[in-house]
Design a protein around this motif. Structure first.
Motif, PDB file in Angstrom:
ATOM      1  N   LEU A  27       0.826  -1.207   0.000  1.00 17.99           N
ATOM      2  CA  LEU A  27       0.000   0.000   0.000  1.00 17.99           C
ATOM      3  C   LEU A  27       0.859   1.255   0.000  1.00 17.99           C
ATOM      4  CD1 LEU A  27      -2.777  -1.133   2.494  1.00 17.99           C
ATOM      5  CD2 LEU A  27      -3.073  -0.659   0.052  1.00 17.99           C
ATOM      6  N   PHE A  28       1.922   1.268   0.803  1.00 17.09           N
ATOM      7  CA  PHE A  28       2.803   2.436   0.839  1.00 17.09           C
ATOM      8  C   PHE A  28       3.620   2.564  -0.442  1.00 17.09           C
ATOM      9  CE2 PHE A  28       1.924   2.672   5.375  1.00 17.09           C
ATOM     10  CZ  PHE A  28       1.916   4.029   5.586  1.00 17.09           C
ATOM     11  N   SER A  29       4.060   1.449  -1.027  1.00 18.35           N
ATOM     12  CA  SER A  29       4.865   1.547  -2.247  1.00 18.35           C
ATOM     13  C   SER A  29       4.012   1.977  -3.440  1.00 18.35           C
ATOM     14  CB  SER A  29       5.582   0.227  -2.544  1.00 18.35           C
ATOM     15  OG  SER A  29       4.660  -0.768  -2.875  1.00 18.35           O
ATOM     16  N   MET A  30       2.730   1.591  -3.465  1.00 17.41           N
ATOM     17  CA  MET A  30       1.839   1.985  -4.558  1.00 17.41           C
ATOM     18  C   MET A  30       1.346   3.423  -4.403  1.00 17.41           C
ATOM     19  SD  MET A  30      -0.490  -1.395  -5.301  1.00 17.41           S
ATOM     20  CE  MET A  30      -1.219  -1.396  -3.670  1.00 17.41           C
ATOM     21  N   ASP A  31       1.405   3.960  -3.203  1.00 21.32           N
ATOM     22  CA  ASP A  31       0.868   5.299  -2.937  1.00 21.32           C
ATOM     23  C   ASP A  31       1.828   6.064  -2.036  1.00 21.32           C
ATOM     24  OD1 ASP A  31      -0.594   7.562  -2.369  1.00 21.32           O
ATOM     25  OD2 ASP A  31      -2.265   6.494  -1.426  1.00 21.32           O
ATOM     26  N   PRO A  32       2.809   6.766  -2.636  1.00 20.75           N
ATOM     27  CA  PRO A  32       3.801   7.489  -1.835  1.00 20.75           C
ATOM     28  C   PRO A  32       3.194   8.586  -0.949  1.00 20.75           C
ATOM     29  CG  PRO A  32       4.410   7.440  -4.165  1.00 20.75           C
ATOM     30  CD  PRO A  32       3.056   6.852  -4.060  1.00 20.75           C
ATOM     31  N   ASP A  33       1.987   9.061  -1.285  1.00 22.26           N
ATOM     32  CA  ASP A  33       1.332  10.114  -0.496  1.00 22.26           C
ATOM     33  C   ASP A  33       0.367   9.543   0.553  1.00 22.26           C
ATOM     34  OD1 ASP A  33       2.612  12.167  -1.929  1.00 22.26           O
ATOM     35  OD2 ASP A  33       1.076  12.063  -3.501  1.00 22.26           O
ATOM     36  N   ARG A  34       0.392   8.227   0.725  1.00 22.12           N
ATOM     37  CA  ARG A  34      -0.553   7.552   1.614  1.00 22.12           C
ATOM     38  C   ARG A  34      -0.577   8.156   3.017  1.00 22.12           C
ATOM     39  NH1 ARG A  34      -3.419   2.893   2.158  1.00 22.12           N
ATOM     40  NH2 ARG A  34      -3.485   1.967   4.242  1.00 22.12           N
ATOM     41  N   ALA A  35       0.590   8.349   3.610  1.00 24.38           N
ATOM     42  CA  ALA A  35       0.638   8.848   4.999  1.00 24.38           C
ATOM     43  C   ALA A  35      -0.018  10.221   5.100  1.00 24.38           C
ATOM     44  CB  ALA A  35       2.074   8.891   5.494  1.00 24.38           C
ATOM     45  N   SER A  36       0.310  11.131   4.206  1.00 19.88           N
ATOM     46  CA  SER A  36      -0.282  12.476   4.298  1.00 19.88           C
ATOM     47  C   SER A  36      -1.760  12.465   3.909  1.00 19.88           C
ATOM     48  CB  SER A  36       0.493  13.475   3.437  1.00 19.88           C
ATOM     49  OG  SER A  36       0.439  13.097   2.082  1.00 19.88           O
ATOM     50  N   ARG A  37      -2.140  11.629   2.957  1.00 17.57           N
ATOM     51  CA  ARG A  37      -3.528  11.569   2.504  1.00 17.57           C
ATOM     52  C   ARG A  37      -4.450  10.942   3.544  1.00 17.57           C
ATOM     53  NH1 ARG A  37      -6.020   7.924  -0.092  1.00 17.57           N
ATOM     54  NH2 ARG A  37      -4.184   6.690  -0.599  1.00 17.57           N
ATOM     55  N   LEU A  38      -3.923  10.010   4.335  1.00 18.64           N
ATOM     56  CA  LEU A  38      -4.755   9.299   5.292  1.00 18.64           C
ATOM     57  C   LEU A  38      -4.466   9.697   6.740  1.00 18.64           C
ATOM     58  CD1 LEU A  38      -4.808   5.738   3.686  1.00 18.64           C
ATOM     59  CD2 LEU A  38      -6.657   7.417   3.758  1.00 18.64           C
ATOM     60  N   THR A  39      -3.809  10.828   6.930  1.00 19.41           N
ATOM     61  CA  THR A  39      -3.600  11.362   8.279  1.00 19.41           C
ATOM     62  C   THR A  39      -4.399  12.657   8.380  1.00 19.41           C
ATOM     63  OG1 THR A  39      -1.409  10.384   8.400  1.00 19.41           O
ATOM     64  CG2 THR A  39      -1.890  12.161   9.947  1.00 19.41           C
ATOM     65  N   HIS A  40      -5.185  12.755   9.433  1.00 24.33           N
ATOM     66  CA  HIS A  40      -6.096  13.892   9.594  1.00 24.33           C
ATOM     67  C   HIS A  40      -5.931  14.493  10.985  1.00 24.33           C
ATOM     68  CE1 HIS A  40      -8.030  12.373   5.977  1.00 24.33           C
ATOM     69  NE2 HIS A  40      -7.999  11.182   6.544  1.00 24.33           N
ATOM     70  N   GLN A  41      -6.202  15.770  11.082  1.00 18.42           N
ATOM     71  CA  GLN A  41      -6.176  16.482  12.362  1.00 18.42           C
ATOM     72  C   GLN A  41      -7.600  16.791  12.786  1.00 18.42           C
ATOM     73  OE1 GLN A  41      -2.430  16.100  13.058  1.00 18.42           O
ATOM     74  NE2 GLN A  41      -3.497  17.459  14.446  1.00 18.42           N
ATOM     75  N   ALA A  42      -7.896  16.569  14.031  1.00 21.88           N
ATOM     76  CA  ALA A  42      -9.161  16.974  14.632  1.00 21.88           C
ATOM     77  C   ALA A  42      -8.793  17.684  15.922  1.00 21.88           C
ATOM     78  CB  ALA A  42     -10.044  15.764  14.888  1.00 21.88           C
ATOM     79  N   GLY A  43      -8.668  19.002  15.855  1.00 20.57           N
ATOM     80  CA  GLY A  43      -8.163  19.761  16.995  1.00 20.57           C
ATOM     81  C   GLY A  43      -6.717  19.392  17.219  1.00 20.57           C
ATOM     82  N   ASP A  44      -6.382  18.966  18.423  1.00 17.63           N
ATOM     83  CA  ASP A  44      -5.003  18.555  18.700  1.00 17.63           C
ATOM     84  C   ASP A  44      -4.824  17.036  18.591  1.00 17.63           C
ATOM     85  OD1 ASP A  44      -6.396  17.833  20.956  1.00 17.63           O
ATOM     86  OD2 ASP A  44      -5.019  18.757  22.371  1.00 17.63           O
ATOM     87  N   LEU A  45      -5.824  16.362  18.042  1.00 18.93           N
ATOM     88  CA  LEU A  45      -5.771  14.913  17.856  1.00 18.93           C
ATOM     89  C   LEU A  45      -5.341  14.584  16.432  1.00 18.93           C
ATOM     90  CD1 LEU A  45      -6.485  12.035  18.924  1.00 18.93           C
ATOM     91  CD2 LEU A  45      -8.762  12.411  17.959  1.00 18.93           C
ATOM     92  N   THR A  46      -4.333  13.743  16.299  1.00 12.52           N
ATOM     93  CA  THR A  46      -3.898  13.267  14.990  1.00 12.52           C
ATOM     94  C   THR A  46      -4.436  11.862  14.784  1.00 12.52           C
ATOM     95  OG1 THR A  46      -1.874  14.570  15.099  1.00 12.52           O
ATOM     96  CG2 THR A  46      -1.901  12.748  13.528  1.00 12.52           C
ATOM     97  N   VAL A  47      -5.140  11.663  13.680  1.00 10.64           N
ATOM     98  CA  VAL A  47      -5.702  10.364  13.337  1.00 10.64           C
ATOM     99  C   VAL A  47      -4.966   9.868  12.097  1.00 10.64           C
ATOM    100  CG1 VAL A  47      -7.790   9.102  12.694  1.00 10.64           C
ATOM    101  CG2 VAL A  47      -7.934  11.046  14.265  1.00 10.64           C
TER     102      VAL A  47
END
Length: 139
Positions: A27-47
């Motif tokens: 999944l990471f090799s097929m999508d180099p932007d995976r971490a940034s695309r699937l990481t979200h901020q909700a206030g001070d919480l990182t998901v």
């Protein structure tokens, strides 16, 4: 509204899970932007969803399940103070728990924020007494 486990959205999600051959390395090799695309901020919480065995199809299926389950209506009911805790027949009050002292949150015509903060203050006092060593046990 609870969605029956045999509903098409659940079936599609289970089928996707059973048929997918997902592994994180691929999944990471097929999508180099995976971490940034699937990481979200909700206030001070990182998901960070990037470390889970999901792909865009999984997300689409989860969104469809949430929509079919009436999630947005349930969220509105929670914020309105409706009695969505069916086992205790009362509001869940998560929003009141996180409310600032000067906010208002009405349940059955009563503002519950002051009462919530009184309990939070009592818990903080108790915790501080334990941490400081002032309260060492039941005696």
């Amino acid at each position: 509204m609870a969605l029956n486990q045999d509903a098409s959205q659940w079936v599609a999600l289970r089928t996707h899970r059973d048929e997918s051959q997902l592994d994180l390395r691929s999944l990471f090799s097929m999508d180099p932007d995976r971490a940034s695309r699937l990481t979200h901020q909700a206030g001070d919480l990182t998901v960070d969803l990037s470390k889970h065995l999901i792909d865009t199809h999984t997300v689409d299926l989860l969104v469809a399940l949430a929509e079919a389950s009436g999630l947005s209506d349930r969220i509105e009911a929670m914020f309105a103070g409706e009695r969505i805790n069916t086992t205790e027949n009362r509001p869940v009050l998560h929003t009141a728990l996180r409310a600032a002292r000067d906010d208002t949150f009405s349940v059955d015509g009563n503002d519950v924020v002051a009462g919530v903060h009184a309990v939070l203050d009592s818990m903080a006092t108790f915790s501080e007494r334990v941490r400081s060593g002032e309260w060492k046990g039941h005696t």
